[in-house]
Design an enzyme around this catalytic site. Structure first.
Site, PDB file in Angstrom:
ATOM      1  CG  ASP A 294      -1.739   1.047   1.487  1.00  0.00           C
ATOM      2  OD1 ASP A 294      -2.584   1.190   0.468  1.00  0.00           O
ATOM      3  OD2 ASP A 294      -1.837   1.978   1.702  1.00  0.00           O
ATOM      4  CD  GLU A 336      -2.391   2.145  -3.608  1.00  0.00           C
ATOM      5  OE1 GLU A 336      -3.197   3.395  -4.157  1.00  0.00           O
ATOM      6  OE2 GLU A 336      -1.869   2.489  -2.938  1.00  0.00           O
TER       7      GLU A 336
HETATM    8  C1  GLC Z   1      -3.959   3.039  -0.714  1.00  0.00           C
HETATM    9  C2  GLC Z   1      -5.940   3.120  -0.552  1.00  0.00           C
HETATM   10  C3  GLC Z   1      -6.006   4.042  -0.084  1.00  0.00           C
HETATM   11  C4  GLC Z   1      -5.602   4.702   1.221  1.00  0.00           C
HETATM   12  C5  GLC Z   1      -4.481   4.976   1.531  1.00  0.00           C
HETATM   13  C6  GLC Z   1      -3.764   4.926   2.472  1.00  0.00           C
HETATM   14  O1  GLC Z   1      -4.064   4.765  -1.740  1.00  0.00           O
HETATM   15  O2  GLC Z   1      -5.278   2.334  -1.755  1.00  0.00           O
HETATM   16  O3  GLC Z   1      -7.925   3.552   0.110  1.00  0.00           O
HETATM   17  O4  GLC Z   1      -6.725   5.568   1.594  1.00  0.00           O
HETATM   18  O5  GLC Z   1      -3.626   4.293   0.568  1.00  0.00           O
HETATM   19  O6  GLC Z   1      -3.397   3.667   3.534  1.00  0.00           O
HETATM   20  C1  GLC Z   2      -3.293   7.209  -3.453  1.00  0.00           C
HETATM   21  C2  GLC Z   2      -3.103   7.663  -3.866  1.00  0.00           C
HETATM   22  C3  GLC Z   2      -3.971   8.523  -4.360  1.00  0.00           C
HETATM   23  C4  GLC Z   2      -5.300   7.781  -3.986  1.00  0.00           C
HETATM   24  C5  GLC Z   2      -5.109   8.101  -2.758  1.00  0.00           C
HETATM   25  C6  GLC Z   2      -6.663   6.878  -2.225  1.00  0.00           C
HETATM   26  O1  GLC Z   2      -2.797   6.561  -2.073  1.00  0.00           O
HETATM   27  O2  GLC Z   2      -1.570   8.762  -4.350  1.00  0.00           O
HETATM   28  O3  GLC Z   2      -3.768   9.304  -5.435  1.00  0.00           O
HETATM   29  O4  GLC Z   2      -6.311   8.465  -4.610  1.00  0.00           O
HETATM   30  O5  GLC Z   2      -4.383   7.212  -1.841  1.00  0.00           O
HETATM   31  O6  GLC Z   2      -7.384   7.461  -2.814  1.00  0.00           O
END
Ligand code: GLC
Ligand code: GLC
Ligand code: GLC
Length: 636
Positions: A294, A336
């Site tokens: 993540d 991600e």
């Molecule tokens: C990732 C997840 C998102 C979350 C963020 C912080 O982007 O997909 O849902 O808010 O990380 O953990």
């Molecule tokens: C992610 C991204 C952002 C995404 C968010 C979760 O890590 O950087 O663009 O939309 O966290 O909403």
């Protein structure tokens, strides 16, 4: 002066002796003669030099590194020794076949345990459904202990060793994973390693000044440092708090890239790496097959930079990867990284994350539905799709997150498109502020300072099903056909396969009201799932079309692997690409019939079977595709 290799050998010898030092001479003898020790030793030999190299990259001469490594590798040994027979067998199989994840047989799904099935036992009961759909991979959204009330959908973890009690226990999780394995489905969970919740024991101890947790997080006495950093940080959740920091009750400031209750871990402290590696090995021994890494972009901070995508972030992920190769080689990483496409690919590599989300393709599918023109999508497939060997994209249509328009401005400029203006258009289009739009999305995190905004909404809502647009079902089939066939692992956001619409009540819940992503996180819809075999319903049409395409993919080697060649159709509404020199795919993004000229098809055989319709089509004549039609043609 010792050479680098001599240094590594010496450290390796020292570390092995350190692992064995806690045993009696008797035990030591039997351990060193065991199969496990031999296997572990061989893996150490192969992967320790990489681990050391990466840690060197990050920590240089930090004197904590050697004692940290002593703990880390002792832990790796104990963790490996405790791994079940089954998991050790999977370890060896995946070492021998690193391409298992690229197989055409792989099809992924993702869901929240509570929303989809109530709890872990409920989820177990849904396994026959996952098999019916054809899943071989299931991502369970965050299910560990987290704060009550707001927890960013579980992305604020209070303990990686305990399941959220509302969902079950750690034993339930182990049981679910075993049952998934028996059903031929890999288990995927998040490795949320950029931050923990403010209620995690490390956070509590660190804030209280326990020296063992000193520098586990970034806590500052006043605004001086935060102000310096904030000058160059991007705001991720501007609605929640401006800048990257939150104030504690005692007046201090803590680094919180996301929400105030998600504290960023301080990886400049090598003990943080060790601590998280311990949690990772724990997850591995539960039987997890893939860790969704993540928020990879954010894990390293450096003053004067955006604190995203720094070289040390990559080195740390490769170091975690090396730990897995040593302690649990069955486990693969999925990145991600929702950042500029030049940066997204940097996280994908056999030594880093073997697979990674493809946010560019995802965003461009929606872009193409809005514009009806395939230019940007074709460009992305041509120049940004093919990855190094043994790695692949995770191709998706929707996820639990918002859609950000992450295409490169340079790419858009090639077609004379201004990136800023075009994003404004897409935001208006998808939240139905554009005349004639079929989409019914919801704005997410509008930032008045930058004009930036993202979009929430389920695939069905964004494709027009909410108001029964006559093309909605075909749009969903089309975008999923692309995710299923461009190469890599397709991932279905469960609910999409039966055309689930937005949860209209998301803003009534005080814990969700400030986060429109809850609009596209609805509960399992019994009514829709019970219509899935009835093709007089939209749910049934979508489900059966997806099921049909999944079957075709899984029974046909033409879909294997991750690479493609684009096929320029000379029709701006039709995307074309060739897989494994044997499959030619077309998709019409317009609501009108479109033609590919026979001249364009000259190099193709005179006729080919369309796997979707089951019919043979002629390629020695002009080829007409109906509105939103998909063709998968066997050309060899
Ligand atoms: C990732 C997840 C998102 C979350 C963020 C912080 O982007 O997909 O849902 O808010 O990380 O953990
Ligand atoms: C992610 C991204 C952002 C995404 C968010 C979760 O890590 O950087 O663009 O939309 O966290 O909403
Ligand atoms: C070890 C280290 C200590 C560190 C702790 C947490 O005990 O000596 O400095 O904080 O591990 O991982």
């Amino acid at each position: 002066m010792l050479s680098r290799t001599q240094q590594v050998d010496l450290s390796l010898q020292h570390l092995k002796n350190h692992i064995l030092s806690v045993y009696t001479p008797e035990q030591r003898k039997s351990i060193t003669q065991s199969e496990d020790w031999k296997t572990f030793g061989a893996r150490l030999q192969q992967h320790f030099p990489k681990l050391m190299h990466e840690l060197d990259n990050v920590y240089g001469s930090n004197e904590a590194v050697l004692p940290m490594l002593e703990q880390l590798l002792a832990n790796a040994w104990h963790s490996y020794a405790k791994r079940s027979r089954n998991l050790k067998t999977i370890d060896a199989a995946r070492e021998a076949d690193p391409d298992w994840i690229l197989s055409h047989k792989q099809v992924g799904g993702v869901c929240y345990v509570d929303l989809f099935a109530g709890d872990l036992q409920g989820l177990k009961a849904k396994i026959p459904y996952f098999q019916e759909l054809g899943l071989t991979y299931l991502h369970l959204m965050p299910l560990f202990q987290c704060p009550e009330g707001k927890s960013d959908g579980g992305y604020a973890v209070s303990s990686y060793r305990d399941v959220n009690p509302a969902l079950g226990t750690i034993d339930d999780l182990r049981e679910v994973i075993e049952a998934l394995h028996e059903a031929g489905i890999s288990a995927v969970v998040d490795f949320i390693f950029n931050h923990t919740s403010n209620e995690h024991q490390w956070a509590v101890e660190c804030a209280a000044g326990n020296p063992l947790y000193d520098n586990f997080y970034y806590i500052f006495p006043d605004r001086w440092m935060p102000d310096q950093y904030d000058r160059t940080l991007r705001e991720i959740f501007p609605d929640q708090h401006p800048g990257g920091f939150s104030q504690l009750e005692d007046g201090r400031w803590v680094w919180t890239t996301f929400n105030s209750f998600q504290w960023d871990l301080n990886y400049s402290n090598p003990w943080v790496f060790n601590a998280m590696a311990g949690e990772m090995m724990f997850l591995a021994n539960l039987g997890v097959d893939i860790l969704r890494m993540d928020a990879v972009a954010f894990i390293w901070k450096q003053m004067g930079t955006s604190c995203e995508n720094l070289p040390q972030a990559h080195a740390l992920i490769r170091a975690f990867n090396a730990v897995m190769r040593i302690a649990a080689p069955a486990v693969f990483f999925k990145s991600e990284a929702i950042v500029h496409p030049d940066e997204v690919v940097q996280y994908i590599g056999q030594d880093e994350c073997q697979i990674g989300y493809n946010p560019l393709q995802m965003a461009l599918l929606w872009n193409t539905l809005a514009t009806r023109e395939v230019n940007l999508l074709e460009q992305a497939l041509t120049y940004r799709h093919n990855l190094p060997e043994h790695t692949a994209w995770v191709n998706y249509v929707r996820s639990h997150d918002d859609i950000g328009w992450t295409f490169a401005d340079e790419d858009a400029a090639y077609f004379g498109i201004n990136g800023y203006d075009h994003r404004q258009f897409l935001n208006r289009f998808f939240v139905n502020h554009f005349d004639g739009s079929f989409a019914r999305g919801v704005p997410f995190q509008f930032n008045p300072a930058t004009g930036d905004c993202r979009v929430s909404g389920t695939a069905a809502a964004l494709a027009g099903l909410a108001q029964n647009d006559p093309h909605a079902v075909d749009r969903i089939k089309l975008v999923y056909s692309i995710a299923l066939s461009t190469g890599g692992l397709p991932l279905i956001y469960l609910g999409d396969e039966v055309g689930t619409l937005n949860d209209e009540s998301w803003h009534l819940d005080a814990n969700k009201a400030d986060d429109s992503r809850w609009a596209h996180r609805p509960r399992y819809n019994d009514a829709l799932y019970s219509q899935r075999h009835d093709d007089s319903t939209a749910a049934g049409q979508i489900y059966q079309a997806l099921r049909h395409m999944i079957r075709i993919r899984q029974s046909n080697k033409r879909f294997d692997g991750g690479r493609l060649l684009t096929f320029h159709t000379h029709n701006k509404h039709i995307i074309g690409y060739i897989r494994n020199q044997a499959l030619l795919a077309f998709g019409n993004f317009s609501e009108f019939a479109q033609t590919i000229s026979r001249h364009t098809l000259q190099a193709m055989p005179a006729q080919a079977k369309d796997l979707i319709s089951g019919q043979t089509v002629r390629l020695d004549q002009d080829l007409v595709l109906k509105p939103y039609q998909v063709m998968w043609l066997e050309i060899a």
